[in-house]
Design an enzyme around this catalytic site. Structure first.
Site, PDB file in Angstrom:
ATOM      1  N   ASP A 218      10.785  17.224   3.014  1.00 55.93           N
ATOM      2  CA  ASP A 218       9.456  17.249   2.400  1.00 55.93           C
ATOM      3  C   ASP A 218       9.105  18.715   2.150  1.00 55.93           C
ATOM      4  O   ASP A 218       9.144  19.519   3.070  1.00 55.93           O
ATOM      5  CB  ASP A 218       8.432  16.587   3.340  1.00 55.93           C
ATOM      6  CG  ASP A 218       7.104  16.295   2.641  1.00 55.93           C
ATOM      7  OD1 ASP A 218       6.566  17.220   1.985  1.00 55.93           O
ATOM      8  OD2 ASP A 218       6.615  15.169   2.732  1.00 55.93           O
TER       9      ASP A 218
ATOM     10  N   GLN B  78      -0.865   7.723  -0.542  1.00 53.54           N
ATOM     11  CA  GLN B  78       0.354   7.887  -1.350  1.00 53.54           C
ATOM     12  C   GLN B  78       0.099   8.863  -2.497  1.00 53.54           C
ATOM     13  O   GLN B  78      -0.915   8.751  -3.194  1.00 53.54           O
ATOM     14  CB  GLN B  78       0.809   6.529  -1.911  1.00 53.54           C
ATOM     15  CG  GLN B  78       2.181   6.599  -2.593  1.00 53.54           C
ATOM     16  CD  GLN B  78       2.730   5.233  -3.007  1.00 53.54           C
ATOM     17  OE1 GLN B  78       2.010   4.235  -3.033  1.00 53.54           O
ATOM     18  NE2 GLN B  78       4.009   5.190  -3.325  1.00 53.54           N
TER      19      GLN B  78
ATOM     20  N   HIS C 213       8.862   5.637  -0.373  1.00 56.06           N
ATOM     21  CA  HIS C 213       9.496   6.598   0.532  1.00 56.06           C
ATOM     22  C   HIS C 213       8.911   6.461   1.928  1.00 56.06           C
ATOM     23  O   HIS C 213       7.763   6.084   2.102  1.00 56.06           O
ATOM     24  CB  HIS C 213       9.353   8.037   0.024  1.00 56.06           C
ATOM     25  CG  HIS C 213       7.942   8.487  -0.214  1.00 56.06           C
ATOM     26  ND1 HIS C 213       7.183   8.039  -1.274  1.00 56.06           N
ATOM     27  CD2 HIS C 213       7.150   9.347   0.459  1.00 56.06           C
ATOM     28  CE1 HIS C 213       5.986   8.621  -1.239  1.00 56.06           C
ATOM     29  NE2 HIS C 213       5.935   9.407  -0.184  1.00 56.06           N
ATOM     30  N   PHE C 214       9.753   6.749   2.910  1.00 59.56           N
ATOM     31  CA  PHE C 214       9.339   6.772   4.310  1.00 59.56           C
ATOM     32  C   PHE C 214       9.346   8.221   4.804  1.00 59.56           C
ATOM     33  O   PHE C 214      10.341   8.920   4.649  1.00 59.56           O
ATOM     34  CB  PHE C 214      10.299   5.939   5.178  1.00 59.56           C
ATOM     35  CG  PHE C 214      10.050   4.459   5.102  1.00 59.56           C
ATOM     36  CD1 PHE C 214      10.518   3.710   4.023  1.00 59.56           C
ATOM     37  CD2 PHE C 214       9.341   3.794   6.100  1.00 59.56           C
ATOM     38  CE1 PHE C 214      10.284   2.341   3.946  1.00 59.56           C
ATOM     39  CE2 PHE C 214       9.110   2.427   6.030  1.00 59.56           C
ATOM     40  CZ  PHE C 214       9.578   1.693   4.951  1.00 59.56           C
ATOM     41  N   HIS C 215       8.229   8.641   5.378  1.00 53.69           N
ATOM     42  CA  HIS C 215       8.148   9.950   6.030  1.00 53.69           C
ATOM     43  C   HIS C 215       8.730   9.845   7.435  1.00 53.69           C
ATOM     44  O   HIS C 215       8.346   8.951   8.200  1.00 53.69           O
ATOM     45  CB  HIS C 215       6.687  10.393   6.169  1.00 53.69           C
ATOM     46  CG  HIS C 215       5.996  10.667   4.870  1.00 53.69           C
ATOM     47  ND1 HIS C 215       5.887  11.929   4.342  1.00 53.69           N
ATOM     48  CD2 HIS C 215       5.391   9.840   3.983  1.00 53.69           C
ATOM     49  CE1 HIS C 215       5.231  11.873   3.185  1.00 53.69           C
ATOM     50  NE2 HIS C 215       4.910  10.609   2.950  1.00 53.69           N
TER      51      HIS C 215
END
Lengths: 143, 143
Positions: free
Chosen positions: B35, B98, B104-106
């Site tokens: 990220d 979002q 997507h997964f953090h």
């Protein structure tokens, strides 16, 4: 893996029926209950029946078995309360925010302009939770 | 489903190689990138290759295909930085937080006594992200 699973955790007791819960869904692999300290209207939890502490020790099989229910519940909870979005959170170990050491996914409907309620440690009104559980049950039937 | 998938989103561009990323893993179903506005040391993202906006429109097949990678990455990121825990977050629609509309997964390692950094809108130092990506790559090889 530094930590081990303790079958005396509160979700294991709920799974065994030793303590009550607002259970809105059950299938072969998981249950869904209302979070008794909700951070938003409709905040519920997906809990696999198979024991694991969290994502750090779960088997792929258990994890994969419950994810379609997580997404189905996200859709249902959003529909049940005409929410504007849904937040999925899953905590691993206490420093990350985990308080019950049996794997669970938080499904929290979100509403435009409304922040999540910080954890107060206070239980929500049981009648309100029962009503919300009914609304999500109905939405699950039509999703 | 009120919203539709827009292939001009930034993660679709990253998947197509149109813009750069710190890519630390790729397989048939997903990529993992750092990220660029990390909320903790080692904050990375699991992004499926198949297009979906979020959990509200994803197929069970796509969702299930990436979850073993999410848990494997949680273990690797925790190990890479000797973190004390890991937080998994997945946002659905803007009111839930979002900002990029490709599922997507953090995966955010957590450290005792250290809060998550609020989203500042500032990009992190590229050399630091490259170094963190290397550390997670190495941990993935041994998990």
């Amino acid at each position: 893996m530094s930590e081990t699973y303790d079958p005396a955790n509160i979700f294991a007791k709920i799974l065994r029926g030793e303590i009550p819960s607002h259970r809105l869904h059950e299938d072969e692999t998981a249950i869904v209950i209302m979070d008794v300290m909700p951070q938003s209207k409709g905040h519920c939890l997906v809990i696999p029946k198979a024991p694991s502490r969290n994502l750090l020790d779960v088997s792929d099989q258990t994890l994969v078995s419950i994810m379609p229910l997580v997404s189905r519940l996200a859709r249902a909870a959003k529909a049940a309360f005409s929410a504007d979005g849904v937040q999925i959170v899953q905590f691993n170990e206490a420093p990350a925010g985990q308080t019950v050491f049996h794997l669970h996914f938080h499904v929290s409907p979100r509403y435009a302009g409304v922040d999540l309620v910080p954890h107060s440690g206070k239980m929500a009104d049981g009648a309100m939770l029962a009503e919300q559980a009914d609304a999500i049950r109905a939405a699950l039937r039509s999703t």
